[in-house]
Scaffold this motif. Structure first.
Motif, PDB file in Angstrom:
ATOM      1  N   GLY A 625       0.834  -1.206   0.000  1.00  0.00           N
ATOM      2  CA  GLY A 625       0.000   0.000   0.000  1.00  0.00           C
ATOM      3  C   GLY A 625       0.865   1.252   0.000  1.00  0.00           C
ATOM      4  O   GLY A 625       0.582   2.226  -0.722  1.00  0.00           O
ATOM      5  N   ILE A 626       1.927   1.271   0.812  1.00  0.00           N
ATOM      6  CA  ILE A 626       2.857   2.409   0.840  1.00  0.00           C
ATOM      7  C   ILE A 626       3.536   2.560  -0.518  1.00  0.00           C
ATOM      8  O   ILE A 626       3.738   3.676  -1.017  1.00  0.00           O
ATOM      9  CB  ILE A 626       3.891   2.216   1.964  1.00  0.00           C
ATOM     10  N   LEU A 627       3.899   1.393  -1.150  1.00  0.00           N
ATOM     11  CA  LEU A 627       4.566   1.441  -2.463  1.00  0.00           C
ATOM     12  C   LEU A 627       3.649   2.055  -3.513  1.00  0.00           C
ATOM     13  O   LEU A 627       4.081   2.868  -4.349  1.00  0.00           O
ATOM     14  CB  LEU A 627       4.987   0.019  -2.881  1.00  0.00           C
ATOM     15  N   PHE A 669      -2.313 -10.791  -3.008  1.00  0.00           N
ATOM     16  CA  PHE A 669      -1.442  -9.741  -3.542  1.00  0.00           C
ATOM     17  C   PHE A 669      -2.146  -9.037  -4.706  1.00  0.00           C
ATOM     18  O   PHE A 669      -2.657  -9.678  -5.623  1.00  0.00           O
ATOM     19  CB  PHE A 669      -0.120 -10.367  -4.000  1.00  0.00           C
ATOM     20  N   ALA A 670      -2.118  -7.704  -4.678  1.00  0.00           N
ATOM     21  CA  ALA A 670      -2.851  -6.949  -5.717  1.00  0.00           C
ATOM     22  C   ALA A 670      -1.997  -5.852  -6.342  1.00  0.00           C
ATOM     23  O   ALA A 670      -2.525  -4.943  -6.986  1.00  0.00           O
ATOM     24  CB  ALA A 670      -4.110  -6.351  -5.099  1.00  0.00           C
ATOM     25  N   GLY A 671      -0.659  -5.910  -6.149  1.00  0.00           N
ATOM     26  CA  GLY A 671       0.212  -4.851  -6.675  1.00  0.00           C
ATOM     27  C   GLY A 671       0.555  -5.074  -8.131  1.00  0.00           C
ATOM     28  O   GLY A 671       1.645  -5.558  -8.466  1.00  0.00           O
ATOM     29  N   ALA A 672      -0.333  -4.669  -9.050  1.00  0.00           N
ATOM     30  CA  ALA A 672      -0.124  -4.923 -10.468  1.00  0.00           C
ATOM     31  C   ALA A 672       1.027  -4.109 -11.046  1.00  0.00           C
ATOM     32  O   ALA A 672       1.609  -4.473 -12.065  1.00  0.00           O
ATOM     33  CB  ALA A 672      -1.413  -4.629 -11.238  1.00  0.00           C
ATOM     34  N   LEU A 673       1.370  -3.020 -10.404  1.00  0.00           N
ATOM     35  CA  LEU A 673       2.450  -2.180 -10.929  1.00  0.00           C
ATOM     36  C   LEU A 673       3.762  -2.370 -10.178  1.00  0.00           C
ATOM     37  O   LEU A 673       4.770  -1.738 -10.490  1.00  0.00           O
ATOM     38  CB  LEU A 673       2.042  -0.717 -10.850  1.00  0.00           C
ATOM     39  N   LEU A 718      -0.760 -10.005 -13.076  1.00  0.00           N
ATOM     40  CA  LEU A 718      -1.921  -9.164 -12.745  1.00  0.00           C
ATOM     41  C   LEU A 718      -2.013  -7.986 -13.729  1.00  0.00           C
ATOM     42  O   LEU A 718      -3.104  -7.606 -14.179  1.00  0.00           O
ATOM     43  CB  LEU A 718      -1.806  -8.648 -11.308  1.00  0.00           C
ATOM     44  N   PHE A 719      -0.848  -7.437 -14.072  1.00  0.00           N
ATOM     45  CA  PHE A 719      -0.834  -6.310 -15.011  1.00  0.00           C
ATOM     46  C   PHE A 719      -1.318  -6.766 -16.393  1.00  0.00           C
ATOM     47  O   PHE A 719      -2.100  -6.057 -17.056  1.00  0.00           O
ATOM     48  CB  PHE A 719       0.588  -5.728 -15.105  1.00  0.00           C
TER      49      PHE A 719
END
Length: 1983
Positions: A625-627, A669-673, A718-719
């Motif tokens: 989230g911070i990223l 995990f949901a950090g696509a970028l 994810l991306f």
């Protein structure tokens, strides 16, 4: 109608069928049958276990079995389609069944019963599997149990280890050999080294508290205490006991049983203790009255302690009694357990009641699930679980805990206005935010349900109490916020009311306002005072007050006052939901404080790992989230925090949280970028590696690359999903650039510090884990090329850091194990890189363990029958790259010494085994094309030669027994199959390249040697396998021995003239092959020997080399237990093979060749017969006659037929060892003499041989002499030892070695002393016949004479022989067996006693020789033995049976004399003669006369304590004579008819008449002696005897004895002759005469044995004697030389030579005193059993002592323990007949002490003065006129004479044979010649009765046949002499024991009856044309 079945049908037999119908097939339940035809409810087929027998059986007896057939044909395999575990169980149980019965037979009861239980258990489990109703998990569990039990049983029974995969047996053909090896190794290691459990659990069961005065309920609290850290490490186990000390709830096991779980290995040490605190519930004082107070308090009672180290032995501690202690002062209660541990005895003592706590303890190992399975009964009954304090060593995800531990520590209180201190009780409550008390959240410990409040125990009058009580508060998370704990303090009054008065309280909140829980540690709480009736239910009144001394609210005076008293607690939180860390809370709440993000990320590394993993998902969400919020600002910080968390999971404590992170990546995990930032930061770090000085952080990053790539890949996916695959090329470029940076960094060489190489190592360690992530996004070939490029960039310089080299290899290993390598396409790309690095490491012999693992994995992927092109290409690459280096590696590691430590040795074996498995895998995969390419690849023959030598050597190593564990038969068979296949390929190359002009001996020799040891392997000997195992092996591999044997034969035939190079070297190896009992193999190999002889004959004209090598090897191989009876017959069949071949040779050569060949085969066959017997005998446990006889047979064969001295000497020592083991010391000495005779007294050096060191021949012969003397000494054969002493003394004297000469002379003297002083038993001799074909060759249809053991009688000997030959049948007759017995397929034993006939009578007949000396010559150096059988010839005269009573006398002559090198020798010759009735009568009379003389002499010298034996003997003779005894002889032989019809018997008739008259003399003298000693009550009997004697004399025609008779009184030169059971007859031949040692007068049977008997009763006894039904007690006075009878004796004349002589108990005289009970018991023994020296004389008055001639026997020790010292004094035997003697013994001094016996004297003067003295008056003292001298030996038979009796008598000599003692015919006159001239000096005074004093009168020697009287000088021979036979063979005495012949041998005593006796002995004398050659020619001399 018959239906033929074409499809194969298999059925299982469900009921046994006996097959009693015509053509029926017998079936057993469980058999598998194959059906061929069926018809109307019947099947025709065969059982698979025996397919050759076909028959019919009912269809209802079988059940259809689903099966498939493999390898149709001769070796087809029927494989059931059922579960393989079922099949294995069935076959295994069948094998076990047979072996299980054998366990019972072998008396292995323990294993028998254990196996029975296991078999029943397996059958139960089998039923469960067959039913098929089990769930998948349950089925798996059942199979695991089955296989565990099968493996256990196989191991216990020594069966093979079974390779399994997922509980099913593995077919070795279906998997690679490396995989098979791993399965075997895994199971073997699991069996040998059980895995150490990392988790342990302690089971505690409380039984009772044993105490004499309980009366109160108790609380018992168990816990584990760490004395090192001084703290508890577990929760508490709490239980309550009733007033009797027993658990209050016995029906609830969980209340009194507990399992302390999750103990780590570090917790199992000596300083961990089990502590038990006991609290009583009752009155304040233990001794108070019951009505003193009604309120009950918790009060301390006692404490017990036990170290956990006492449980580490693994044994269950049932009913352990722990001592219970109490502290001296209650204030010490809190630390009583510490005081007991530290043994501070002053602070505690045993409780007053001396209580004991009975508990049961057991330590369990394994994880908790395993414990639940293995100890299901414990959990099913119920058990409480007691946890460790805090988390276990490994925290599992999903584990939910929220426990707060509170320890009530101590308090400080004021007196409160009282004169004494308070009795403080603490009460604890948990109150929630609403003020309500929480119910049931206070746990006292496991085993007790939680409560709502807690009451502490009370310490009496203590204002500073210390409790240290631990409580657990399992409060739910939702109840934590706002809750607090309240402690109330009350004073407990001891007055009658027993009130508890509240005087204060404390409290503590559970959670702080910021959300943090109560921090761990000690808290000092404020004690707030309050009134007794204060209501604390309203929590708002006190929650605003300060609770801890560190926290105050303002300046409240009330709070300040409360600080004077305090209360301390310790808290400890164990929660997966709550945290006490503020930094963690700040990070999770980053959105509320954005300005603190940087600080929170920095502090993350300082937070405890357990706090992070508790909130792992929340933490990761926070980071990403911070990223997403600001990647530019926080990117590197988030990356570092992520790396920290990833590396945190590498810790073993948190290792199990990796799946949590994996789940997070996949699902949450949901950090696509995120992938862009992660790649960017990672590349930045990689690029900086080469420049950075400190690389610790970079290494942390590289260590985390696996999960970083996982996040990158998942982010990219994810991306792609979100954008439809945009920026794909950009992503690939990023990855390529990243890997380029990696390759650059890897290619750099480390310079200086080596930090770079460490970073490279870190990267390589984790890089293979990235492959699977890359495969999610890229093609297999792409990933393979990326990996190949990356691994290819590694520096290959060998001098780089060794640790980096190892890491590189590990990286290669992980690559091979990765998913990427399993794909054939990628494998083909990666294989060259893998092989390249392997080759480098193998060449340097580094990291071999890792190399072996990598190679194993490489081959595991290549299945055996893969014919795919890719696989063949891979094999090509591997063969080219690795085959040579692999062979060299195996040679290298097997030539190293094995490490000493077990761990290193296991590792060494693993490496060797894995390399071997890799080689075998490679060879099995190679096809014809591969082999051809390999052989073509060698450019020169030298390279090919080196390769073949190398691979043959490796194969020999693989065949070694130690290569694999002994139960790895499966692995060995697979290896052998590969080896033989390879050898068949390579033999072609051998033939093509190394024959004719290119012949190479070394490579051919290596080939043959390999083939021989291949065939001889133990694992290929199918004959040793069980039938089922043999069948399986044959089905799968066939008999590989025959295949290899055919190959040997083929290669041998190809050798041509080069065969000569291998003769005789290959004879031994090929012979070893032929000894294998495989007919086909033998038929192939044995013709090679013919070929060898043929070629050797061509080369040297003979085949001596072949013969020598053949015999040597045959001996060594047969001794090892190889070969069998069939082999001898097969080898013998070579003889016909000589037919076809000799036609190739010239005619003369053919004749010579055939003759010598047949001779050799015959010799070898005879040797094999002996060797086979030797081998079979040596298998027996104990040393017996078979072993010794067999060794003697073999020893003689090597000496006489083969003349092989070294083998001969070896077997001499084997025989010597056998004799020593059996304690046959005399035989051992004779055996060693054989070797001694081969040596000379020379200084020739001898090599080290057997146990002898390198020494000179003189030294070895000296050593042998001393050893032989020692053995002769131990065997009591001292005379032989004396001769050797003299010989070695001569050598010492010649070398002037006076020191050793002195020792040797002393030794010789000691042997003389032993001859005279020590008792020596005379053995029995037995003739044994071995008849039937079942006996060993050396015994078959032969007869032997055996020397029995000491005290061994016929019955014992017969039983011993039957024990040695348990299948033998004892023959019950003495007749020679017929031919049917000889040829019978059985064993028949014929055993009976025989009489030894001494070779020389000279010593035995010589007067004055002590019995101790004579006893040696009676039973040593005996060649001849005899036995008698009575029968009637012609018509039996019923009136007088003596007319027709003949005796058949059989004489046996041995091949060697006894004793010798064996206890038995074969009978070489037998002679049978018949003794006429007249000769028989003469022997009977002579024996009876001898018996009478002996008894009279013993009675006269007071040797008899009881006169009854003499009385009965006289009565028997006189009474029998009166009733027709002697008169029967007169009727038979003195009548005119007999004399006219037998004119040749004139001398014999005269001799019989002489003996009758002599008997009358003896009887008259005996009656005179009897009259002197007869008791008063027997006087009437004596008078009757006297009257009957005159009647007897008148019947003989004797009225008075003439005064001028030339017959001396009955004289005993040696005292009373010994009466022996087996004495030999001596009247017929002087050869048989022997003097027997004296016997105690008490050693004779009782009175009633001498009653008179008729002739008919005696004759009737003969029949029973033949069948062995005689009484040995009857034999004691049976003096007849043969079984014929005489009316002179009342006893049954039992034949001593019959097959049995069972002794009956002799009845002793009732007049025997107790003092002589020992002597009476001796009398119960037959004469052979009695000790020779047991002489018990009766003390006589000095006036009754008499001069005697023999003094040697008088010095013998007395053996009766009951005699007093005076009684043990020797009273010498008289040497003349008299009632009183005026002389006393010369060896008695005045003081009565014994004088030592002299050494046997040298030849003396012709006569002693004492013998020529005229009538000498007795002196007053009754002493001899020659007091100072020793009597010399009598040179003539004439001795002292008693007036009034006949003045001349025959000299007595005893003849010793089987139970008969006789009188010799050495009388000085004949019965027909009483008128012979008498010397005037010797004319006796005629007196009718004997006078007391004997008057010795010299008498001239009578002449015989006109010869002049001759008196020769008496010369006593040395103790041991060699007597040559005249007209017979020489005594086979070893040369070492011979005495040099003197020019004038000592003169022998004259034999007065020589002329007369010559006629009698002609019939029995053996006639031998000349001296007999020795059977064993000696090297030194021929005797």
């Amino acid at each position: 109608m018959i239906a033929f079945i074409y499809s194969v049908s298999f059925f299982t037999v469900i009921a046994s069928f006996r097959g009693t119908v015509p053509y029926g097939l017998s079936l057993e339940i469980g058999d598998t049958v194959q059906i061929l035809e069926k018809c109307d409810g019947w099947y025709r087929g065969f059982a698979l276990k025996n397919p050759n027998i076909k028959g019919i059986f009912p269809s209802s007896y079988v059940h259809l079995k689903n099966a498939c057939v493999k390898n149709k044909g001769q070796f087809e395999m029927v494989i059931p389609t059922e579960d393989s575990v079922i099949t294995e169980m069935t076959s295994t149980l069948r094998d076990w069944g047979t072996m299980w019965k054998q366990l019972y037979v072998r008396n292995e009861g323990d294993l028998f019963h254990r196996l029975w239980h296991i078999m029943n258990e397996i059958l139960d489990l089998r039923r469960q599997v067959l039913v098929g109703h089990l769930t998948h998990d349950r089925m798996k569990d059942v199979k695991r149990h089955i296989t565990a039990r099968l493996d256990w049983g196989n191991e216990q029974l020594g069966l093979d280890l079974v390779p399994r995969k997922e509980y099913a047996m593995v077919d070795p053909e279906d998997i690679s050999i490396t995989e098979l090896y791993r399965l075997m190794e895994h199971r073997h290691r699991k069996k040998d080294t059980p895995v150490q459990a990392s988790s342990h659990h302690l089971f505690v069961q409380m039984k009772s508290l044993m105490c004499s005065n309980l009366g109160e309920e108790l609380e018992v609290i168990f816990s584990l205490f760490d004395s090192k850290e001084n703290r508890p490490i577990s929760e508490r186990f709490f239980l309550r006991l009733n007033r009797n000390g027993l658990p209050k709830a016995p029906d609830k096991p969980e209340r009194h049983c507990s399992l302390f779980v999750d103990l780590g290995s570090s917790d199992l040490r000596k300083d961990i203790y089990i502590t038990v605190h006991i609290i009583r519930i009752g009155r304040m004082g233990a001794g108070e009255k019951k009505n003193a107070c009604s309120v009950q308090y918790r009060r301390p009672f006692g404490c017990a302690v036990l170290s956990i180290a006492d449980l580490l032995t693994g044994e269950t501690k049932d009913d352990l009694i722990l001592k219970v202690y109490m502290c001296n002062t209650e204030s010490e209660w809190y630390q009583i357990h510490e005081n007991i541990i530290k043994k501070l005895n002053a602070r505690y003592n045993l409780t007053g009641s001396n209580a004991g706590l009975a508990v049961s303890l057991q330590l369990l190992h394994g994880d908790i699930e395993q414990i639940r399975r293995e100890y299901s009964s414990v959990f099913s009954h119920g058990v409480s679980i007691t946890r460790k304090l805090g988390f276990s060593n490994i925290i599992m995800p999903g584990e939910m805990r929220n426990d707060l531990y509170i320890t009530i520590e101590r308090g400080e209180f004021e007196k409160g206005g009282k004169s004494v201190a308070r009795n403080v009780e603490v009460t604890m409550f948990i109150v929630d935010s609403s003020g309500q008390t929480l119910k049931d959240f206070i746990s006292f410990g496991s085993g007790e349900p939680p409560a709502s409040e807690y009451h502490s125990f009370v310490l009496y009058h203590n204002n500073s109490p210390r409790w240290s009580e631990l409580l657990k508060l399992p409060i739910p998370v939702d109840k934590f916020r706002g809750a607090h704990i309240r402690f109330e303090f009350r004073h407990c009054s001891t007055k009658e009311k027993g009130e508890k008065k509240l005087f204060g309280f404390s409290f503590v909140p559970l959670m702080q306002e910021d959300g943090r829980t109560l921090p761990d540690g000690t808290h000092e709480l404020i004690v707030h005072k309050c009134e007794e009736n204060t209501n604390l239910q309203d929590t708002t009144r006190y929650l605003k007050l300060p609770f801890s001394k560190g926290i105050f609210l303002g300046n409240n005076n009330q709070a300040m006052k409360a600080t004077k008293e305090s209360f301390c607690i310790t808290s400890f939180l164990c929660s997966t939901k709550l945290t006490q860390n503020g930094d963690m809370l700040d990070l999770l709440k980053w959105r509320t404080h954005p300005d603190k993000i940087t600080g929170c990320l920095s502090k993350l590394k300082e937070i405890d790992g357990s706090e992070i993993v508790k909130f792992l998902q929340d933490t990761l969400d926070t980071l990403f989230g911070i990223l997403d919020e600001n990647s530019q600002k926080y990117g590197s910080k988030v990356f570092d925090s992520l790396v920290h968390i990833i590396n945190l999971l590498q810790d073993s404590k948190f290792h199990h949280f990796k799946p949590v992170m994996d789940t997070y990546i996949e699902s949450h995990f949901a950090g696509a970028l995120a992938y862009r930032d992660l790649i960017k930061v990672l590349k930045w770090y990689v690029d900086r590696i080469t420049e950075a000085e400190r690389q610790e952080h970079i290494q942390e990053v590289l260590k985390a690359q696996e999960y970083i790539f996982k996040y990158i890949v998942q982010s990219r996916r994810l991306f792609s999903l979100a954008t439809g695959g945009q920026n794909e090329e950009e992503f690939r470029c990023c990855i390529q650039e990243l890997l380029m940076s990696v390759r650059f960094f890897l290619s750099q060489e480390s310079k200086g510090s080596g930090a770079l190489s460490q970073s490279q190592a870190v990267f390589l360690s984790s890089f293979p884990a990235v492959y699977s992530e890359l495969l999610k996004l890229f093609d297999v070939r792409e990933v393979a090329n990326l990996v190949q490029d990356t691994l290819g960039s590694l520096p290959t310089i060998l001098h780089v850091d060794d640790s980096l080299q190892a890491i590189k290899l590990q990286c290669i290993g992980k690559t091979v194990e990765s998913q990427l390598y399993t794909n054939p396409d990628s494998r083909y790309i990666l294989l060259p890189v893998v092989l390249h690095h392997l080759h480098i490491h193998l060449q340097e012999q580094k990291d071999l363990i890792m190399c072996a693992r990598i190679l194993s994995n490489v081959f595991c992927l290549i299945k055996k029958n893969s014919s795919e092109k890719s696989v063949l290409e891979e094999i090509d690459v591997i063969v080219t790259s690795l085959l040579d280096i692999l062979l060299r590696t195996i040679l290298e590691i097997t030539s190293r010494p094995q490490p000493s430590s077990s761990a290193m040795r296991f590792q060494f074996q693993d490496v060797t085994g894995e390399f071997v498995a890799c080689l075998l895998s490679l060879l099995r995969q190679m096809t014809d094309r591969h082999y051809q390419q390999l052989l073509d690849s060698f450019s020169t023959k030298e390279e090919l030669r080196d390769f073949l030598l190398q691979i043959f050597t490796v194969f020999r190593i693989l065949i070694r027994p130690e290569m694999f564990p002994k139960d790895w038969t499966v692995m060995r068979l697979v290896a052998n199959n590969v080896i033989i296949t390879t050898v068949l390929y390579l033999s072609d190359a051998l033939r093509k390249n190394f024959l004719n002009e290119n012949f190479d001996y070394k490579i051919w020799d290596s080939y043959f040697y390999l083939a021989v040891i291949f065939i001889n392997q133990l694992c290929l000997q199918l004959e040793m396998f069980t039938p089922s195992k043999k069948k399986k092996v044959l089905e799968k591999y066939g008999d590989m021995r025959v295949t290899m044997g055919c190959e040997i034969f083929s290669m041998w035939q190809n050798l041509g003239e080069h065969k000569l190079h291998f003769i005789p070297a290959l004879i031994g190896p090929f012979l070893e092959v032929t000894l294998i009992p495989q007919p086909d193999l033998r038929n192939v190999m044995i013709p090679i020997f013919h070929d060898m002889m043929d070629w050797e004959q061509r080369r040297s004209g003979n085949f001596k080399q072949v013969e020598a090598k053949l015999i040597d090897k045959l001996d060594s191989l047969m001794s090892e237990g190889k070969g069998d009876e069939t082999y001898r017959e097969l080898f013998n069949s070579i003889i016909p093979l000589f037919g076809p071949y000799p036609s190739l040779l010239k005619k003369i050569e053919r004749e010579t060749w055939r003759e010598s060949g047949v001779s050799l085969i015959a010799t070898v066959t005879r040797l094999m017969e002996r060797l086979l017997d030797y081998r079979d005998c040596m298998k027996m446990g104990e040393v017996d006659g078979k072993k010794i006889g067999c060794t003697v047979s073999l020893l003689n064969f090597y000496k006489t037929e083969l003349n092989k001295e070294e083998m001969y000497i070896r077997y001499i020592h084997k025989l010597y060892d056998l004799h020593l083991k059996a304690q046959n010391f005399t035989e051992a000495a004779y055996t060693l003499l054989l070797y001694d005779e081969l040596l000379e007294w020379s200084d020739r050096p001898l090599r080290e041989f057997l146990t002898y060191p390198m020494q000179t021949e003189w030294q070895r012969k000296e050593h042998l002499h001393l050893t032989i003397i020692q053995n002769f000494d131990r065997g009591k054969c001292w005379e032989n030892g004396i001769i050797l002493c003299r010989k070695i003394a001569e050598q010492y004297e010649s070398y002037y070695d006076y020191r050793n000469l002195s020792k040797m002379r002393m030794m010789e003297a000691s042997l003389y002393d032993k001859i005279m002083d020590q008792q020596r038993l005379e053995p029995e001799f037995f003739r044994v016949g071995f008849y039937g074909k079942k006996f060993p060759f050396f015994l078959r249809n032969k007869e032997f004479v055996c020397r029995g053991h000491d005290y061994e009688r016929l019955e014992a000997f017969q039983q011993r022989m039957l024990n040695e030959f348990p299948h033998a049948i004892a023959m019950q007759h003495a007749n020679q067996p017929d031919e049917t017995i000889f040829q019978a397929e059985a064993q028949y034993l014929q055993i009976y006693a025989v009489t030894p006939i001494p070779e020389s009578q000279e010593v035995l007949q010589r007067e004055g020789v002590p019995d101790n000396i004579k006893s040696f010559y009676k039973v040593n150096h005996i060649w001849k033995f005899r036995y008698d059988r009575p029968f009637h010839k012609g018509t039996k005269d019923k009136e007088n049976e003596f007319k027709s009573l003949w005796v058949e006398r059989t004489s046996l002559y041995l091949v060697q004399s006894l004793p010798g090198i064996s206890r038995w020798f074969e009978v070489e010759k037998r002679e049978v003669v018949e003794m006429s009735p007249l000769e028989n009568a003469i022997e009977v009379l002579e024996n009876k006369n001898q018996q009478l003389k002996t008894l009279i002499s013993q009675c006269q010298t007071r040797q008899m304590q009881n006169i009854n034996p003499l009385t009965m003997c006289l009565n028997g003779v006189i009474d029998a004579a009166v009733n027709g005894g002697v008169s029967r002889y007169q009727e038979a032989f003195f009548v005119k008819e007999y004399i006219l019809s037998h004119p040749e018997d004139g001398e014999k008739i005269a001799r019989l008449r002489e003996l009758m008259l002599e008997q009358a003399q003896i009887l008259e003298f005996g009656l005179a002696v009897h009259e002197k000693f007869v008791p008063q009550d027997m006087r009437p009997l004596h008078k009757k005897l006297v009257d009957q004697f005159f009647v007897m004399k008148s019947s003989l025609g004797i009225q008075e004895f003439s005064a001028c008779m030339q017959a001396s009184p009955i004289h005993f030169p040696n005292g009373s002759p010994r009466v022996c059971r087996n004495s030999a007859p001596a009247s017929v031949s002087p050869d048989g005469t022997r003097v027997i040692p004296r016997r105690s007068p008490l050693s004779y049977p009782a009175v009633n044995r001498y009653s008179s008997s008729s002739l008919s009763s005696q004759a009737s006894a003969e029949v029973s004697n033949i069948t062995g039904q005689s009484e040995s007690s009857d034999e004691v006075f049976n003096m007849q030389p043969s079984p014929s009878t005489s009316s002179l004796s009342s006893t049954h004349s039992a034949s001593p030579n019959v097959t049995s002589s069972a002794p009956s108990s002799a009845r002793a005289s009732p007049l025997l005193s107790d003092k002589h009970k020992h002597s009476r018991e001796n009398a119960c023994l037959s004469p052979r059993e009695r000790p020779c020296s047991a002489i018990y004389p009766t003390p006589v008055e000095p006036s009754q002592r008499m001069l005697f001639n023999h003094i040697g026997d008088g010095a013998l020790p007395r053996s009766d323990p009951n005699l007093s010292a005076p009684e043990k004094a020797v009273n010498p035997t008289p040497s003349s007949w008299s009632l009183d003697s005026g002389k006393e013994a010369k060896n008695m001094s005045d003081s009565g002490k014994l004088i030592s016996p002299p050494v046997p004297p040298r030849p003396t003067q012709t006569a002693s003065p004492a013998r020529h003295t005229t009538s000498i008056s007795p002196s007053p003292a009754g002493r001899s006129p020659l007091k100072g001298s020793v009597q010399s030996f009598t040179p003539s038979p004439v001795e002292y004479h008693s007036p009034g009796l006949i003045s001349n008598s025959p000299v007595l000599s005893g003849s010793y044979s089987s139970g008969i003692s006789s009188l010799s015919r050495c009388s000085t006159s004949e019965t027909s010649g009483f008128e012979n001239q008498v010397n005037e000096q010797s004319a006796p005074v005629p007196v009718p009765v004997p006078v007391p004093v004997p008057v010795p009168v010299p008498v001239p020697v009578p002449t015989y046949g006109g010869e002049e009287p001759v008196r020769k000088e008496s010369k006593t021979p040395p103790p041991y002499s060699v007597y040559e036979r005249t007209l017979r063979r020489p005594v086979p005495l070893p040369h070492s024991l011979s005495i040099p012949v003197t020019p004038e041998p000592p003169a022998l005593p004259p034999k007065p009856l020589a002329a007369r006796s010559s006629h009698l002995e002609n019939g029995a004398r053996r006639t031998d044309p000349g001296p007999r050659p020795r059977p064993l020619p000696r090297k030194v001399s021929q005797l």
